[in-house]
Scaffold this active site. Structure first.
Site, mmCIF file in Angstrom:
data_model
loop_
_atom_site.group_PDB
_atom_site.id
_atom_site.type_symbol
_atom_site.label_atom_id
_atom_site.label_comp_id
_atom_site.label_asym_id
_atom_site.label_seq_id
_atom_site.Cartn_x
_atom_site.Cartn_y
_atom_site.Cartn_z
ATOM 1 N N ARG A 2 -36.391 22.924 9.918
ATOM 2 C CA ARG A 2 -35.640 23.639 8.873
ATOM 3 C C ARG A 2 -35.734 22.908 7.529
ATOM 4 N NH1 ARG A 2 -35.544 27.197 12.393
ATOM 5 N NH2 ARG A 2 -34.065 27.162 14.102
ATOM 6 N N GLU A 59 -33.603 20.389 12.969
ATOM 7 C CA GLU A 59 -33.478 20.037 11.551
ATOM 8 C C GLU A 59 -34.850 19.824 10.920
ATOM 9 O OE1 GLU A 59 -31.598 18.893 13.950
ATOM 10 O OE2 GLU A 59 -29.528 18.629 13.291
ATOM 11 N N GLU A 84 -25.138 16.703 17.979
ATOM 12 C CA GLU A 84 -24.349 15.665 17.301
ATOM 13 C C GLU A 84 -22.909 15.672 17.823
ATOM 14 O OE1 GLU A 84 -25.811 14.702 13.053
ATOM 15 O OE2 GLU A 84 -25.823 16.888 13.156
HETATM 16 C C1 1HE Z 1 -26.698 31.264 13.658
HETATM 17 C C2 1HE Z 1 -27.082 29.988 14.092
HETATM 18 C C3 1HE Z 1 -26.869 28.896 13.202
HETATM 19 C C4 1HE Z 1 -27.548 31.378 15.659
HETATM 20 N N1 1HE Z 1 -26.309 29.163 12.009
HETATM 21 N N2 1HE Z 1 -26.150 31.473 12.462
HETATM 22 N N3 1HE Z 1 -29.491 25.123 14.218
HETATM 23 C C5 1HE Z 1 -30.627 25.747 14.480
HETATM 24 O O1 1HE Z 1 -31.603 25.678 13.778
HETATM 25 C C6 1HE Z 1 -30.603 26.632 15.707
HETATM 26 C C7 1HE Z 1 -30.633 28.079 15.282
HETATM 27 N N4 1HE Z 1 -30.369 28.995 16.399
HETATM 28 C C8 1HE Z 1 -31.263 29.249 17.373
HETATM 29 O O2 1HE Z 1 -32.322 28.680 17.473
HETATM 30 C C9 1HE Z 1 -30.881 30.342 18.336
HETATM 31 O O3 1HE Z 1 -29.876 31.132 17.736
HETATM 32 C C10 1HE Z 1 -30.329 29.827 19.703
HETATM 33 C C11 1HE Z 1 -31.459 29.188 20.525
HETATM 34 C C12 1HE Z 1 -29.198 28.851 19.529
HETATM 35 C C13 1HE Z 1 -29.749 31.032 20.499
HETATM 36 O O4 1HE Z 1 -30.727 32.057 20.574
HETATM 37 P P1 1HE Z 1 -30.264 33.554 20.924
HETATM 38 O O5 1HE Z 1 -31.511 34.385 21.065
HETATM 39 O O6 1HE Z 1 -29.296 33.533 22.062
HETATM 40 O O7 1HE Z 1 -29.389 34.043 19.642
HETATM 41 P P2 1HE Z 1 -29.884 34.563 18.202
HETATM 42 O O8 1HE Z 1 -30.254 36.001 18.317
HETATM 43 O O9 1HE Z 1 -30.894 33.666 17.609
HETATM 44 O O10 1HE Z 1 -28.564 34.384 17.334
HETATM 45 C C14 1HE Z 1 -27.439 35.264 17.469
HETATM 46 C C15 1HE Z 1 -26.721 35.293 16.134
HETATM 47 O O11 1HE Z 1 -26.234 33.993 15.834
HETATM 48 C C16 1HE Z 1 -27.672 35.643 14.987
HETATM 49 O O12 1HE Z 1 -26.888 36.308 14.007
HETATM 50 P P3 1HE Z 1 -26.883 37.921 13.887
HETATM 51 O O13 1HE Z 1 -25.944 38.203 12.781
HETATM 52 O O14 1HE Z 1 -28.323 38.282 13.602
HETATM 53 O O15 1HE Z 1 -26.424 38.438 15.240
HETATM 54 C C17 1HE Z 1 -28.074 34.298 14.432
HETATM 55 O O16 1HE Z 1 -28.459 34.332 13.072
HETATM 56 C C18 1HE Z 1 -26.766 33.527 14.595
HETATM 57 N N5 1HE Z 1 -27.007 32.095 14.662
HETATM 58 N N6 1HE Z 1 -27.610 30.087 15.342
HETATM 59 C C19 1HE Z 1 -25.982 30.416 11.656
HETATM 60 N N7 1HE Z 1 -27.168 27.637 13.536
HETATM 61 C C20 1HE Z 1 -24.339 18.306 10.138
HETATM 62 S S1 1HE Z 1 -25.918 18.706 9.913
HETATM 63 C C21 1HE Z 1 -26.444 19.528 11.329
HETATM 64 C C22 1HE Z 1 -27.768 20.160 11.050
HETATM 65 C C23 1HE Z 1 -28.095 21.223 12.024
HETATM 66 O O17 1HE Z 1 -27.371 21.504 12.962
HETATM 67 S S2 1HE Z 1 -29.564 22.030 11.760
HETATM 68 C C24 1HE Z 1 -29.824 22.981 13.168
HETATM 69 C C25 1HE Z 1 -29.248 24.343 13.027
#
Ligand code: 1HE
Length: 260
Positions: free
Chosen positions: A137, A134, A114
């Site tokens: 989720r 989204e 976005e």
């Molecule tokens: C996060 C987030 C997040 C990572 N919010 N903490 N977005 C998503 O559904 C995408 C979610 N993220 C992923 O799918 C993956 O993290 C990635 C593909 C982006 C990267 O993967 P990777 O293996 O490099 O990293 P990771 O191990 O998954 O994440 C590292 C840390 O970042 C981990 O936290 P930690 O404390 O365990 O180290 C994750 O929890 C954290 N992290 N992404 C919070 N999004 C205005 S409305 C918009 C609506 C949306 O955007 S919905 C889609 C949200």
């Protein structure tokens, strides 16, 4: 968050390019409320020398979208206000003072897509991938994606991405219009910066017309669009800078268009 998660660096000989960097690599540059508000503030307060901006993300990913850790406690009313906050911030990106080039790499997902779609040009490297998780989720886009993303790739492709969780790689993303430039891994920032320096050379009124008039004209009925176009054209060509630039070409001082 706060400003520590968003870095602003003003570059170029004339301080004409703002480099804005999402700097939460440990959370994959997930967009917390604070980070969204910081983005809004940065675009509202760019120095007057700035003529173009680049947005990029620190670490292996451009942006993992909404910070999901902040989502769980929100009720419907708070969700509405939250989405409108994103709209206000990303509107400052799209309809702010200068054209913005997104330098994409790694994940460009959810709210990250976005944000990218609110920019005026997207330059991606080979590591880029695009998704709208989204759907999986149990939520919906809320940062203007439902308006902006179909204008880039069509509602059918966006529907597919959200219904099925489809992920586009860098090559397919460029093919369908998610990015305008595709470069080897690690080169997205350099490409975006080069483009920003080029954009910064344009007459400010031309850039203004492209940012503020063109998207509105494109949404108007043709009859109104033609009139708005004519008004914008008349204003642009009456500017002293336009007259100087045209004279420079006619008198052999300006570059010709070269074959691609
Ligand atoms: C996060 C987030 C997040 C990572 N919010 N903490 N977005 C998503 O559904 C995408 C979610 N993220 C992923 O799918 C993956 O993290 C990635 C593909 C982006 C990267 O993967 P990777 O293996 O490099 O990293 P990771 O191990 O998954 O994440 C590292 C840390 O970042 C981990 O936290 P930690 O404390 O365990 O180290 C994750 O929890 C954290 N992290 N992404 C919070 N999004 C205005 S409305 C918009 C609506 C949306 O955007 S919905 C889609 C949200």
């Amino acid at each position: 968050m706060s400003k520590k998660d968003l870095h602003l660096d003003i570059r170029g000989d004339d301080k004409e390019v703002a480099v804005i960097r999402l700097a939460r690599p440990a959370k994959r540059n997930a967009l917390s409320d604070g980070l969204i508000l910081a983005l809004r503030d940065v675009f509202e307060n760019l120095p007057a020398t700035v003529r173009a901006a680049v947005i990029d993300g620190e670490g292996e990913h451009f942006c993992a979208g909404l910070d999901l850790s902040e989502l769980k406690e929100r009720d419907a009313g708070q969700g509405l206000i939250h989405s409108r906050m994103w709209h206000a911030a990303l509107e400052r990106v799209q309809y702010g003072p200068v054209p913005v080039i997104a330098a994409l790499h790694g994940a460009v997902v959810g709210g990250g897509l976005e944000l990218a779609s609110a920019c005026h040009i997207r330059a991606a490297d080979d590591s880029t991938f695009y998704a709208l998780p989204e759907g999986s989720r149990g939520i919906f886009v809320g940062g203007g994606g439902a308006v902006r993303i179909p204008r880039l790739i069509g509602a059918a492709r966006m529907t597919d991405m959200m219904l099925t969780g489809r992920v586009y790689n860098a090559q397919d993303g460029e093919r369908i219009g998610l990015a305008q430039y595709l470069v080897p891994q690690g080169q997205a920032f350099d490409k975006a910066f080069e483009l920003a320096q080029r954009v910064a050379q344009n007459a400010p009124l031309t850039n203004y017309a492209l940012m503020h008039a063109l998207p509105r004209i494109a949404e108007q009925p043709a009859d109104q669009g033609f009139l708005t176009e004519a008004l914008m054209a008349a204003i642009a060509q009456s500017a002293p800078e336009a007259k100087t630039r045209v004279r420079d070409f006619l008198e052999g001082r300006a570059a010709k268009v070269k074959k691609a």
